[in-house]
Design a protein around this motif. Sequence first.
Motif, mmCIF file in Angstrom:
data_model
loop_
_atom_site.group_PDB
_atom_site.id
_atom_site.type_symbol
_atom_site.label_atom_id
_atom_site.label_comp_id
_atom_site.label_asym_id
_atom_site.label_seq_id
_atom_site.Cartn_x
_atom_site.Cartn_y
_atom_site.Cartn_z
ATOM 1 N N ALA A 188 3.931 -11.976 -6.686
ATOM 2 C CA ALA A 188 4.194 -11.136 -7.855
ATOM 3 C C ALA A 188 3.474 -9.797 -7.738
ATOM 4 N N ILE A 189 2.361 -9.785 -7.028
ATOM 5 C CA ILE A 189 1.670 -8.538 -6.681
ATOM 6 C C ILE A 189 1.845 -8.321 -5.186
ATOM 7 N N ARG A 190 2.352 -7.150 -4.817
ATOM 8 C CA ARG A 190 2.405 -6.765 -3.413
ATOM 9 C C ARG A 190 1.104 -6.027 -3.092
ATOM 10 N N GLY A 191 0.142 -6.782 -2.636
ATOM 11 C CA GLY A 191 -1.204 -6.245 -2.482
ATOM 12 C C GLY A 191 -1.397 -5.267 -1.353
ATOM 13 N N ASP A 192 -0.349 -4.973 -0.583
ATOM 14 C CA ASP A 192 -0.449 -3.964 0.477
ATOM 15 C C ASP A 192 0.555 -2.834 0.270
ATOM 16 N N ALA A 193 1.164 -2.773 -0.914
ATOM 17 C CA ALA A 193 2.207 -1.764 -1.164
ATOM 18 C C ALA A 193 1.595 -0.387 -1.393
ATOM 19 N N GLU A 194 2.121 0.589 -0.696
ATOM 20 C CA GLU A 194 1.703 1.981 -0.868
ATOM 21 C C GLU A 194 2.451 2.586 -2.057
ATOM 22 N N PRO A 195 1.773 3.162 -3.033
ATOM 23 C CA PRO A 195 2.490 3.791 -4.144
ATOM 24 C C PRO A 195 3.272 5.022 -3.676
ATOM 25 N N LEU A 196 4.412 5.215 -4.286
ATOM 26 C CA LEU A 196 5.215 6.412 -4.033
ATOM 27 C C LEU A 196 4.939 7.398 -5.158
ATOM 28 N N THR A 197 4.541 8.606 -4.821
ATOM 29 C CA THR A 197 4.131 9.562 -5.850
ATOM 30 C C THR A 197 4.933 10.849 -5.756
ATOM 31 N N ASP A 198 5.121 11.466 -6.926
ATOM 32 C CA ASP A 198 5.698 12.804 -6.992
ATOM 33 C C ASP A 198 5.212 13.439 -8.286
ATOM 34 N N ARG A 199 5.649 14.640 -8.565
ATOM 35 C CA ARG A 199 5.232 15.292 -9.802
ATOM 36 C C ARG A 199 6.333 16.188 -10.318
ATOM 37 N N ARG A 200 6.293 16.373 -11.620
ATOM 38 C CA ARG A 200 7.205 17.287 -12.294
ATOM 39 C C ARG A 200 6.366 18.110 -13.263
ATOM 40 N N GLY A 201 6.015 19.331 -12.870
ATOM 41 C CA GLY A 201 5.133 20.159 -13.688
ATOM 42 C C GLY A 201 3.763 19.517 -13.798
ATOM 43 N N VAL A 202 3.327 19.270 -15.030
ATOM 44 C CA VAL A 202 2.008 18.663 -15.246
ATOM 45 C C VAL A 202 2.079 17.138 -15.258
ATOM 46 N N VAL A 203 3.238 16.574 -14.985
ATOM 47 C CA VAL A 203 3.417 15.122 -15.006
ATOM 48 C C VAL A 203 3.348 14.576 -13.573
ATOM 49 N N LEU A 204 2.359 13.732 -13.312
ATOM 50 C CA LEU A 204 2.224 13.050 -12.033
ATOM 51 C C LEU A 204 2.859 11.668 -12.178
ATOM 52 N N ARG A 205 3.734 11.326 -11.259
ATOM 53 C CA ARG A 205 4.447 10.063 -11.372
ATOM 54 C C ARG A 205 4.180 9.197 -10.154
ATOM 55 N N ALA A 206 4.130 7.894 -10.390
ATOM 56 C CA ALA A 206 3.880 6.957 -9.296
ATOM 57 C C ALA A 206 4.714 5.698 -9.492
ATOM 58 N N ASP A 207 5.349 5.266 -8.419
ATOM 59 C CA ASP A 207 5.980 3.959 -8.361
ATOM 60 C C ASP A 207 4.980 3.040 -7.660
ATOM 61 N N ALA A 208 4.419 2.081 -8.405
ATOM 62 C CA ALA A 208 3.397 1.195 -7.833
ATOM 63 C C ALA A 208 3.982 0.203 -6.850
ATOM 64 N N ARG A 209 5.303 0.056 -6.857
ATOM 65 C CA ARG A 209 5.996 -0.843 -5.933
ATOM 66 C C ARG A 209 5.450 -2.264 -6.021
ATOM 67 N N ARG A 210 5.229 -2.694 -7.258
ATOM 68 C CA ARG A 210 4.784 -4.050 -7.601
ATOM 69 C C ARG A 210 3.330 -4.313 -7.244
ATOM 70 N N ASN A 211 2.585 -3.296 -6.896
ATOM 71 C CA ASN A 211 1.147 -3.456 -6.728
ATOM 72 C C ASN A 211 0.484 -3.243 -8.086
ATOM 73 N N LEU A 214 -4.508 9.282 -7.540
ATOM 74 C CA LEU A 214 -4.056 10.484 -8.249
ATOM 75 C C LEU A 214 -5.091 11.053 -9.215
ATOM 76 N N LEU A 215 -6.211 10.342 -9.425
ATOM 77 C CA LEU A 215 -7.204 10.819 -10.387
ATOM 78 C C LEU A 215 -7.703 12.228 -10.078
ATOM 79 N N PRO A 216 -8.039 12.577 -8.829
ATOM 80 C CA PRO A 216 -8.495 13.955 -8.577
ATOM 81 C C PRO A 216 -7.437 14.998 -8.928
ATOM 82 N N GLU A 217 -6.184 14.729 -8.592
ATOM 83 C CA GLU A 217 -5.116 15.674 -8.910
ATOM 84 C C GLU A 217 -4.869 15.732 -10.410
#
Length: 344
Positions: A71-94, A103-106
């Motif tokens: 149920a948790i993919r513990g090795d999944a790399e998140p997919l990230t992008d942004r739209r203006g000031v909105v940072l988005r991430a697909d956790a891919r079941r992680n 993404l915290l620094p950004e």
Amino acid sequence: MTADDAALRRPMSVEPEALRRLCVAAARRSGADRETAEALARSIVLAERRGRPQVGVTHLLDYLAALEAGAIRGDAEPLTDRRGVVLRADARRNIPHVAFERLLPELTAEARRSGVAVLAVREAYTCGELGHFTSAVAEEGLVALAAANSPALVALGAAGGAVLGTNPFSLAAPAPEAPVLVDQGIGRVAYVSIREAAQRGESLPPGWALDRDGRETSDAGAALEGSLLPDGLKAANLGLVVEILAGLAGGSWSVDAPPFDGGAESPRVGLFLLALDPELAGPGFLDRLGRHVARLEREHGVAVPGRRRARLDRVELDAALLADLRRRAGEAEIARRLRDRPAR
């Protein structure tokens, strides 16, 4: 309670760093990569040190079971992008913690640059302690507001069936000595507390839960087959607000999310986090807030959330829970170094 039961429930005291190592080892053995295991362990230990064991090591066992079931993919790399000031991430079941930490620094840099920034994480396993996320942003000198949903556990309406998650809501703001930290769900008690009561054969107070036929019950086992009750209409409304924000982040609706404590399907929930630069209110806002918080505490006797206790230097766990964690970690060397002792 028998003598054996008493011994299993005897509190044992553990140093936070030793506990963190055990949590990392247990997560790694259950299928998490190093980054996921470290992020999860940090959140679990911090919850324990803040005196919130219901989302601490007890809840870690749910994460371990989910890792092992897929149920948790513990090795999944998140997919990230942004739209203006909105940072988005697909956790891919992680877990969402991995995308958040990356993404915290950004996120904080954008909030300082634009005054506001948003993080939206979708396709994630449940968040655990939501204050973990907002307090991390507050430590960067920003105000944070977060919402996350979960599988449906809470009833709302005459039918009595579960339609909302426990839907935690959190706000954190920097203040001298300790931040203001609001972190609460919409039920009168956490789901894991109901589960523990069922395991111990304990009854529930009135107004906490319904059975599967929609009737109020004091039987914790029947409550697990039914639904929790919101802490009044206002809490129910807050649950709807959280559901909408989590949906805005891209998460599944709670009624569509599989249970978090069984099976191989991810709940695929959403985490919505808003970071605000306090300078939006004008120079000196944090100083004003600090003075106001001190006045509430000193002159009005207000127990401001998040400031009631210092972080614990040692964590207390039931002997049985600590033994189970050690077994799951499978690292005898770490266990020997724990230097635990009965709590006084």
